[in-house]
Structure formats: C-alpha cells, structure tokens
Motif scaffolding. Structure first.
Motif, PDB file in Angstrom:
ATOM      1  N   ALA A 132      52.651  38.241  40.286  1.00  0.00           N
ATOM      2  CA  ALA A 132      52.128  37.737  39.099  1.00  0.00           C
ATOM      3  C   ALA A 132      51.312  36.502  39.810  1.00  0.00           C
ATOM      4  O   ALA A 132      50.060  36.360  39.452  1.00  0.00           O
TER       5      ALA A 132
ATOM      6  N   HIS B 275      49.882  36.134  42.937  1.00  0.00           N
ATOM      7  CA  HIS B 275      48.703  36.406  43.320  1.00  0.00           C
ATOM      8  C   HIS B 275      47.671  37.296  42.792  1.00  0.00           C
ATOM      9  O   HIS B 275      46.622  37.323  43.132  1.00  0.00           O
ATOM     10  N   SER B 276      48.312  38.178  41.812  1.00  0.00           N
ATOM     11  CA  SER B 276      47.175  38.780  40.678  1.00  0.00           C
ATOM     12  C   SER B 276      46.404  37.780  40.386  1.00  0.00           C
ATOM     13  O   SER B 276      45.151  38.188  40.112  1.00  0.00           O
ATOM     14  N   ALA B 277      46.978  36.546  39.948  1.00  0.00           N
ATOM     15  CA  ALA B 277      45.987  35.537  39.341  1.00  0.00           C
ATOM     16  C   ALA B 277      45.018  35.070  40.278  1.00  0.00           C
ATOM     17  O   ALA B 277      44.095  34.727  40.087  1.00  0.00           O
TER      18      ALA B 277
ATOM     19  N   THR C 197      42.230  37.510  40.752  1.00  0.00           N
ATOM     20  CA  THR C 197      41.459  37.474  39.599  1.00  0.00           C
ATOM     21  C   THR C 197      40.500  36.110  39.822  1.00  0.00           C
ATOM     22  O   THR C 197      39.429  36.224  39.538  1.00  0.00           O
TER      23      THR C 197
ATOM     24  N   ALA D  94      39.065  44.373  39.310  1.00  0.00           N
ATOM     25  CA  ALA D  94      40.013  44.844  38.770  1.00  0.00           C
ATOM     26  C   ALA D  94      40.701  46.225  39.230  1.00  0.00           C
ATOM     27  O   ALA D  94      41.996  46.369  39.186  1.00  0.00           O
TER      28      ALA D  94
ATOM     29  N   ILE E  52      42.859  45.041  42.374  1.00  0.00           N
ATOM     30  CA  ILE E  52      43.924  44.277  42.008  1.00  0.00           C
ATOM     31  C   ILE E  52      45.133  45.428  41.531  1.00  0.00           C
ATOM     32  O   ILE E  52      46.349  45.522  41.738  1.00  0.00           O
TER      33      ILE E  52
ATOM     34  N   ARG F 180      48.860  46.207  43.149  1.00  0.00           N
ATOM     35  CA  ARG F 180      49.930  46.231  42.374  1.00  0.00           C
ATOM     36  C   ARG F 180      51.010  47.600  42.395  1.00  0.00           C
ATOM     37  O   ARG F 180      52.014  47.385  42.179  1.00  0.00           O
TER      38      ARG F 180
ATOM     39  N   LEU G 260      51.544  32.186  34.170  1.00  0.00           N
ATOM     40  CA  LEU G 260      51.430  33.439  34.695  1.00  0.00           C
ATOM     41  C   LEU G 260      51.946  34.579  34.037  1.00  0.00           C
ATOM     42  O   LEU G 260      51.604  35.644  34.686  1.00  0.00           O
TER      43      LEU G 260
ATOM     44  N   GLU H 124      50.647  36.480  31.889  1.00  0.00           N
ATOM     45  CA  GLU H 124      49.530  37.575  31.727  1.00  0.00           C
ATOM     46  C   GLU H 124      49.556  38.375  32.784  1.00  0.00           C
ATOM     47  O   GLU H 124      49.044  39.676  32.943  1.00  0.00           O
ATOM     48  N   PHE H 125      50.059  37.885  34.144  1.00  0.00           N
ATOM     49  CA  PHE H 125      49.618  38.609  35.335  1.00  0.00           C
ATOM     50  C   PHE H 125      51.057  39.424  35.781  1.00  0.00           C
ATOM     51  O   PHE H 125      51.331  39.827  36.931  1.00  0.00           O
TER      52      PHE H 125
END
Length: 185
Positions: free
Chosen positions: A84, A86-88, A91, A97, A100, A104, A177, A179-180
């Motif tokens: 979460a 590091h996805s943020a 982004t 996308a 990412i 994931r 976080l 949303e991620f």
C-alpha cells in the motif's frame, strides 16, 4: 486481557529510545504510521530501518528503480502495508498504472528498464547474491552500473527487514493509504 505483543505505541507510550525516531517520522509524514508505532517495540530495529532506508534513498539508483525494488520485495514477502505504502509512492512519482499493477501482481513489467531491476532483484535473492554473469550483464545493459548492483543489495536488506517486521507485528494499513491497500485474499 493481556496487552498485545506488538502494541500500537504512541509517542507517549513508546520506549524512550524510540521516541526520537518516531518524532522524525511524524515530522516528515504528518502522522505516526501504525507500522512505526509497532516497530517502536524495538527501538533498535526502528532506528536501524529508518537509517538504512534513508541511506538507500541516497543511492545512485533513480527513484523509480528504488520503488520497483521495494515493491518486488514487498510483494515477494507479502507485506500488505509495504504494498500500500509503495503503491502510493509510485503513484506520487507518476508511475504508469500498468507498471504499478504488474508490480502488485508480480508480473513482468511493461517497460524494459524497470523490468531489468525487478529481474535483477529477484536473481540476487534467488542466488543469495551469487548472480551469474548473464544476470549481471543484463542488468548493466539497461544502463545500470556495478555500483547500482551493490545498491540493489542494500535495498534488499533494508526492505527485507521492513517487510518481515511488518508481517511479524501484524501492522495494519493506515487510513491514509486505504485506497492503495491490496485486496484481501
């Protein structure tokens, strides 16, 4: 009811030796991540991780390459908090996308240079550092340097520490976080 093994420490409840590190995180991020509160149970681990991750951030690897390495470790070690976080970060860096999503799900990346760092990271882990010449040459052929190869080892060390500790403590994903966060399995 007994206290949990890894409490959600606050600045007030944390061991004294962890407070300076925790305050630095709050000053940088604007809040105290739950993972940091739990890692504060070991002031040495928290301080060590923060120092080694700061050193990793100062390497000659570009920010995208560092984040690809971190996500490779996070997904490999199934650290939902790190995925979460590091996805943020990816982004915020403006990463595509599709890149990412591939990170994931541990799939090949849509562009060659990030895929080269992902593959090299996996090769270093799989061989305990004894990568063959072909793996090293492929990494170097994508514009990386021998220094970068050693910096990959540094990143693996830092984020192996983080992912294992976060899993052990059961650190939750912070609301900032959510949303991620990876989908529950």
């Amino acid at each position: 009811m007994p206290a949990p093994a890894f409490p959600d420490h606050t600045l007030e409840s944390a061991p004294g030796a962890a407070r300076r590190s925790m305050e630095a995180v709050v000053n940088k991020q604007g809040h105290l991540p739950a993972a940091v509160g739990r890692l504060a149970t070991s002031p040495q681990l928290l301080d060590g991780f923060l120092k080694i991750s700061a050193i990793f951030e100062s390497t000659t690897l570009d920010p995208l390459s560092r984040e690809v390495l971190i996500m490779t470790i996070a997904t490999r070690n199934d650290c939902h908090v790190c995925v979460a976080m590091h996805s943020a970060t990816l982004t915020a860096l403006g990463a595509d996308a599709d890149l990412i999503a591939a990170l994931r799900t541990e799939q090949p990346l849509p562009t060659e240079r990030p895929e080269a760092v992902r593959q090299f990271t996996l090769a270093v882990i799989a061989t305990a550092g004894a990568v063959d010449d072909a793996a090293l040459q492929d990494f170097l052929a994508h514009g990386y340097t021998p220094q970068n190869a050693l910096e990959v080892v540094l990143g693996i060390g830092a984020y192996t520490m983080s992912t294992l500790a976060n899993r052990m403590t059961g650190a939750p994903v912070d609301p900032q976080l959510a949303e991620f966060a990876p989908a529950p399995m």
